[in-house]
Design a protein around this motif. Structure first.
Motif, PDB file in Angstrom:
ATOM      1  N   VAL A  78      23.227 -59.685  -1.707  1.00 33.43           N
ATOM      2  CA  VAL A  78      22.200 -58.635  -1.615  1.00 33.43           C
ATOM      3  C   VAL A  78      21.678 -58.538  -0.180  1.00 33.43           C
ATOM      4  O   VAL A  78      21.490 -57.448   0.358  1.00 33.43           O
ATOM      5  N   CYS A  81      23.904 -56.502   1.786  1.00 35.10           N
ATOM      6  CA  CYS A  81      24.386 -55.285   1.125  1.00 35.10           C
ATOM      7  C   CYS A  81      24.051 -54.012   1.916  1.00 35.10           C
ATOM      8  O   CYS A  81      22.926 -53.841   2.390  1.00 35.10           O
ATOM      9  N   THR A  82      25.058 -53.141   2.022  1.00 31.27           N
ATOM     10  CA  THR A  82      24.850 -51.821   2.643  1.00 31.27           C
ATOM     11  C   THR A  82      25.450 -50.739   1.742  1.00 31.27           C
ATOM     12  O   THR A  82      25.941 -49.727   2.219  1.00 31.27           O
ATOM     13  N   LYS A  83      25.408 -50.991   0.431  1.00 37.40           N
ATOM     14  CA  LYS A  83      26.076 -50.055  -0.482  1.00 37.40           C
ATOM     15  C   LYS A  83      25.355 -48.726  -0.592  1.00 37.40           C
ATOM     16  O   LYS A  83      25.962 -47.725  -0.943  1.00 37.40           O
ATOM     17  N   CYS A  84      24.059 -48.712  -0.385  1.00 37.35           N
ATOM     18  CA  CYS A  84      23.360 -47.422  -0.433  1.00 37.35           C
ATOM     19  C   CYS A  84      22.464 -47.285   0.791  1.00 37.35           C
ATOM     20  O   CYS A  84      22.254 -48.243   1.542  1.00 37.35           O
ATOM     21  N   LEU A  86      19.406 -47.169   1.259  1.00 40.00           N
ATOM     22  CA  LEU A  86      18.138 -47.900   1.364  1.00 40.00           C
ATOM     23  C   LEU A  86      18.239 -49.095   2.306  1.00 40.00           C
ATOM     24  O   LEU A  86      17.227 -49.634   2.746  1.00 40.00           O
ATOM     25  N   CYS A  87      19.457 -49.496   2.623  1.00 39.27           N
ATOM     26  CA  CYS A  87      19.624 -50.646   3.541  1.00 39.27           C
ATOM     27  C   CYS A  87      19.104 -50.299   4.943  1.00 39.27           C
ATOM     28  O   CYS A  87      18.714 -51.194   5.691  1.00 39.27           O
ATOM     29  N   ARG A  90      15.054 -50.970   5.254  1.00 34.67           N
ATOM     30  CA  ARG A  90      14.400 -52.155   4.694  1.00 34.67           C
ATOM     31  C   ARG A  90      14.032 -53.132   5.806  1.00 34.67           C
ATOM     32  O   ARG A  90      14.720 -53.218   6.835  1.00 34.67           O
ATOM     33  N   ILE A 151      15.859 -52.327  -8.199  1.00 31.89           N
ATOM     34  CA  ILE A 151      16.337 -51.983  -6.853  1.00 31.89           C
ATOM     35  C   ILE A 151      15.851 -53.045  -5.874  1.00 31.89           C
ATOM     36  O   ILE A 151      14.686 -53.446  -5.911  1.00 31.89           O
ATOM     37  N   LYS A 152      16.718 -53.479  -5.009  1.00 33.50           N
ATOM     38  CA  LYS A 152      16.390 -54.623  -4.148  1.00 33.50           C
ATOM     39  C   LYS A 152      15.879 -54.244  -2.753  1.00 33.50           C
ATOM     40  O   LYS A 152      15.468 -55.121  -1.995  1.00 33.50           O
ATOM     41  N   CYS A 153      15.948 -52.962  -2.399  1.00 30.11           N
ATOM     42  CA  CYS A 153      15.421 -52.524  -1.094  1.00 30.11           C
ATOM     43  C   CYS A 153      14.390 -51.429  -1.329  1.00 30.11           C
ATOM     44  O   CYS A 153      14.519 -50.643  -2.273  1.00 30.11           O
ATOM     45  N   TYR A 168      24.416 -48.284  -7.586  1.00 30.52           N
ATOM     46  CA  TYR A 168      24.916 -49.354  -6.717  1.00 30.52           C
ATOM     47  C   TYR A 168      24.145 -50.665  -6.879  1.00 30.52           C
ATOM     48  O   TYR A 168      24.701 -51.748  -6.704  1.00 30.52           O
ATOM     49  N   CYS A 169      22.860 -50.558  -7.186  1.00 31.27           N
ATOM     50  CA  CYS A 169      22.047 -51.784  -7.173  1.00 31.27           C
ATOM     51  C   CYS A 169      21.937 -52.478  -8.533  1.00 31.27           C
ATOM     52  O   CYS A 169      21.776 -53.690  -8.594  1.00 31.27           O
ATOM     53  N   TYR A 172      23.537 -55.893  -9.476  1.00 32.81           N
ATOM     54  CA  TYR A 172      22.937 -57.162  -9.029  1.00 32.81           C
ATOM     55  C   TYR A 172      21.969 -57.695 -10.086  1.00 32.81           C
ATOM     56  O   TYR A 172      21.926 -58.894 -10.360  1.00 32.81           O
TER      57      TYR A 172
HETATM   58  S1  SF4 Z   1      19.136 -51.029  -2.665  1.00 31.23           S
HETATM   59 FE1  SF4 Z   1      20.652 -52.380  -3.583  1.00 31.23          FE
HETATM   60  S2  SF4 Z   1      22.598 -51.293  -3.378  1.00 31.23           S
HETATM   61 FE2  SF4 Z   1      21.150 -50.358  -1.931  1.00 31.23          FE
HETATM   62  S3  SF4 Z   1      21.472 -51.471  -0.018  1.00 31.23           S
HETATM   63 FE3  SF4 Z   1      19.778 -52.486  -1.088  1.00 31.23          FE
HETATM   64  S4  SF4 Z   1      20.779 -54.145  -2.217  1.00 31.23           S
HETATM   65 FE4  SF4 Z   1      22.396 -52.694  -1.621  1.00 31.23          FE
END
Ligand code: SF4
Length: 263
Positions: A78, A81-84, A86-87, A90, A151-153, A168-169, A172
């Protein structure tokens, strides 16, 4: 030092001890601390829980080490992570905190500004109200439960997460739940509930019944931040808190071994 101060110090030291142990396990190595710190941490090896609270916690669980290591691996993913999108904005990812063997996992929607700064879920006043629910309502310690978000970010301006961000999140979160295997999930607030249950039903109608989220019983209640909005109106504040208490009572029945009537 008063008994209350001692209790608070003990709680802080226990948390520090868990953090240090988590870090040592994750890095599969040793962390050096001064003899003075080691002595202080030894002091909390046998915590004295408040009366009528069960003696539980991360150190007492036999397979906590494996679960902590597994959670640590997901947390590392996590963090990178740069999948979406929001990275991009953050400050820190907010993975989750608590007991890897928790019977209950509280799931909120996404980090806010304080959480983004500290990298921890449910800090600030909403976090304190959640702690009150856990300690005063459920007679458990905050470190006995696990707390995280879907959601982590942090979404900018605390907007609702988009379906793409959830897509995407959410995996996790699923992996966290697979590792922890709680008896119950408590979805905190409309967004968390609708996201997990994949619907747009108003929260007032989502409350009051059991659902299954990937096989785990799930109950919906109000987000502590929503409850705090009514603080200036004591009667309404009390009324909304009572609704949360109604939800908590149902959760406690299941934690006590009663089967939830799902559906
Ligand atoms: S919100 Fe989740 S999926 Fe998006 S970048 Fe952060 S950890 Fe990755």
């Amino acid at each position: 030092m008063s008994n209350k101060d001692k209790e608070t110090l003990g709680t802080i030291l226990r948390d520090v001890r868990v953090l240090i142990e988590n870090e040592a396990r994750r890095s599969r190595g040793k962390l050096l601390v001064s003899p003075e710190v080691a002595e202080m941490l030894e002091w909390v090896r046998m915590p004295r829980p408040p009366q009528d609270m069960p003696e539980t916690g991360v150190l007492e669980y036999p397979d906590a080490v494996e679960r902590l290591a597994a959670l640590g691996e997901v947390e590392d993913e996590v963090r990178a992570c740069t999948k979406c999108g929001l990275c991009r904005n953050r400050t820190k990812t907010v993975f989750g905190v608590g007991n890897p063997n928790a019977e209950i996992v509280f799931v909120g929607e996404a980090p806010g500004a304080d959480e983004d700064r500290q990298g921890l879920p449910f800090v600030g006043r909403a976090g304190q109200l959640l702690t009150d629910i856990i300690v005063k309502g459920m007679k458990r310690r905050r470190e006995d439960v696990y707390i995280c978000n879907v959601i982590k970010c942090r979404p900018p301006e605390n907007r609702d997460p988009s379906p793409e961000e959830v897509f995407y999140c959410e995996p996790y979160l699923l992996r966290q739940l697979e590792i922890i295997q709680p008896k119950v999930i408590c979805a905190l607030g409309r967004i968390a509930a609708q996201t997990l249950l994949k619907n747009t039903t108003p929260i007032g109608r989502l409350r009051g019944r059991w659902y299954a989220y990937h096989g785990i019983p799930l109950r919906v209640t109000y987000h502590p931040a929503y409850i705090l909005r009514f603080e200036p109106n004591p009667e309404r504040f009390k009324e909304e808190k009572r609704k949360v208490w109604d939800d908590v009572k149902e959760i406690l029945k299941v934690l006590d071994g009663n089967a939830p009537a799902i559906g």
